[in-house]
Write an enzyme that holds these catalytic residues in place. Structure first.
Site, PDB file in Angstrom:
ATOM      1  N   ALA A  91     -26.266   7.177 -21.216  1.00  0.00           N
ATOM      2  CA  ALA A  91     -26.304   8.276 -22.175  1.00  0.00           C
ATOM      3  C   ALA A  91     -27.093   7.887 -23.417  1.00  0.00           C
ATOM      4  O   ALA A  91     -27.121   6.725 -23.827  1.00  0.00           O
ATOM      5  CB  ALA A  91     -24.889   8.693 -22.560  1.00  0.00           C
TER       6      ALA A  91
ATOM      7  N   GLY B  77     -24.329   5.615 -17.469  1.00  0.00           N
ATOM      8  CA  GLY B  77     -24.741   6.799 -16.730  1.00  0.00           C
ATOM      9  C   GLY B  77     -25.896   6.547 -15.793  1.00  0.00           C
ATOM     10  O   GLY B  77     -26.075   7.278 -14.817  1.00  0.00           O
TER      11      GLY B  77
ATOM     12  N   GLU C  72     -24.315   5.414 -12.728  1.00  0.00           N
ATOM     13  CA  GLU C  72     -23.626   6.563 -12.153  1.00  0.00           C
ATOM     14  C   GLU C  72     -24.603   7.509 -11.448  1.00  0.00           C
ATOM     15  O   GLU C  72     -24.271   8.078 -10.402  1.00  0.00           O
ATOM     16  CB  GLU C  72     -22.851   7.308 -13.244  1.00  0.00           C
ATOM     17  CG  GLU C  72     -21.643   6.517 -13.727  1.00  0.00           C
ATOM     18  CD  GLU C  72     -20.890   7.235 -14.829  1.00  0.00           C
ATOM     19  OE1 GLU C  72     -19.752   7.680 -14.580  1.00  0.00           O
ATOM     20  OE2 GLU C  72     -21.431   7.358 -15.939  1.00  0.00           O
TER      21      GLU C  72
ATOM     22  N   GLU D  24     -19.104   1.384 -20.512  1.00  0.00           N
ATOM     23  CA  GLU D  24     -18.602   2.448 -21.379  1.00  0.00           C
ATOM     24  C   GLU D  24     -17.424   2.030 -22.253  1.00  0.00           C
ATOM     25  O   GLU D  24     -17.352   2.408 -23.431  1.00  0.00           O
ATOM     26  CB  GLU D  24     -18.206   3.674 -20.538  1.00  0.00           C
ATOM     27  CG  GLU D  24     -19.377   4.529 -20.080  1.00  0.00           C
ATOM     28  CD  GLU D  24     -20.015   4.053 -18.792  1.00  0.00           C
ATOM     29  OE1 GLU D  24     -20.835   4.789 -18.233  1.00  0.00           O
ATOM     30  OE2 GLU D  24     -19.691   2.925 -18.345  1.00  0.00           O
TER      31      GLU D  24
END
Length: 270
Positions: free
Chosen positions: A75, A120, A123, A143
């Protein structure tokens, strides 16, 4: 043959491979930010994958990066720095829709990871069916070290790949893995030499695209739906996939081509 497809995106490039365009490469292209996921970037990825899912010509997808240094670093925390709670909630809606768009693609998606795939970024790769990484890859879900938790499926998808214990270790310690470590844990589908992740991923996608479109789609659906259920239910899902394929034009062409010792020309229809 590769052909860039105009999509009206700023940070996403779509490239068709092969004369028939059965393989589409989705290129993450925000190099100045190491492909950090801003809200606008995530919206572009959502729209790209929604369009791909609706395109019956596409038989396989590759997700790659325009640079070797990073696949995606997660992110965009610089963007989030000034967010209000309402803005963060709004971004969450976009992110979840993007993740759903990845999962809803009916054909196999192959991630080609080189360099950093963190948060992310990892992910995104986990949302794909196959994960190809080269020896330069560095993977992790950091995270909790910045006060959040994985939010694009990481807490669920990672444990399904490598087991609860190993996934908990990686998520709770926020540690990073080398490509070799990730491969040893079973996180990778294939480990490539440095600089070869994209080449290997495209080769895999091209191989998949050469098989029965009906068979591949039904096989993916059976694997995905059956994974989270009991064996008896999974076998029923598999039987449904078998029936949907066995009585298709693809099955007739596949058997005929085998007996005639030629390459099949797939109708690609049920």
């Amino acid at each position: 043959m590769a052909e860039v497809v105009a999509g009206g995106f700023e940070h996403v490039r779509l490239v068709r491979h092969g004369e028939a365009g059965h393989v589409v490469e989705v290129v993450l292209d925000r190099p100045d930010a190491l492909n950090a996921l801003s809200q606008a970037f995530a919206a572009e990825l959502r729209d790209a994958f929604v369009a791909i899912a609706a395109n019956p010509v596409v038989r396989a997808v590759v997700l790659s990066s325009s640079q070797d240094r990073a696949f995606c670093v997660g992110a965009d925390l610089k963007e989030r720095n000034g967010f209000t709670d309402a803005q963060l909630r709004g971004q969450r809606v976009v992110y979840r829709a993007m993740a759903r768009a990845f999962l809803d693609v009916p054909v196999p998606v192959v991630a080609a990871v080189a360099g950093y795939a963190l948060g992310g970024g990892l992910e995104l790769a986990l949302l794909c069916d196959l994960l190809v990484a080269d020896t330069t890859a560095v993977l992790g879900l950091p995270e909790v070290s910045v006060g959040v938790v994985p939010g694009l499926g990481g807490t669920q998808l990672l444990s399904r790949r490598i087991g609860l214990g190993r996934a908990s270790d990686l998520i709770l310690t926020a540690r990073r893995l080398t490509a070799a470590e990730a491969d040893g844990m079973g996180l990778l589908s294939r480990l490539a030499e440095a600089g070869q992740a994209r080449t290997v991923a495209l080769d895999v996608a091209t191989t998949i695209a050469g098989h029965s479109p009906v068979g591949v789609r039904n096989a993916k659906r059976a694997v995905r739906l059956g994974f989270d259920t009991d064996l008896a239910s999974g076998l029923e899902i598999e039987d449904g996939a078998w029936r949907a394929t066995a009585f298709s034009a693809d099955r007739a062409e596949g058997v005929a081509a085998f007996n005639e010792k030629r390459r099949p020309v797939w109708p690609g229809t049920p």
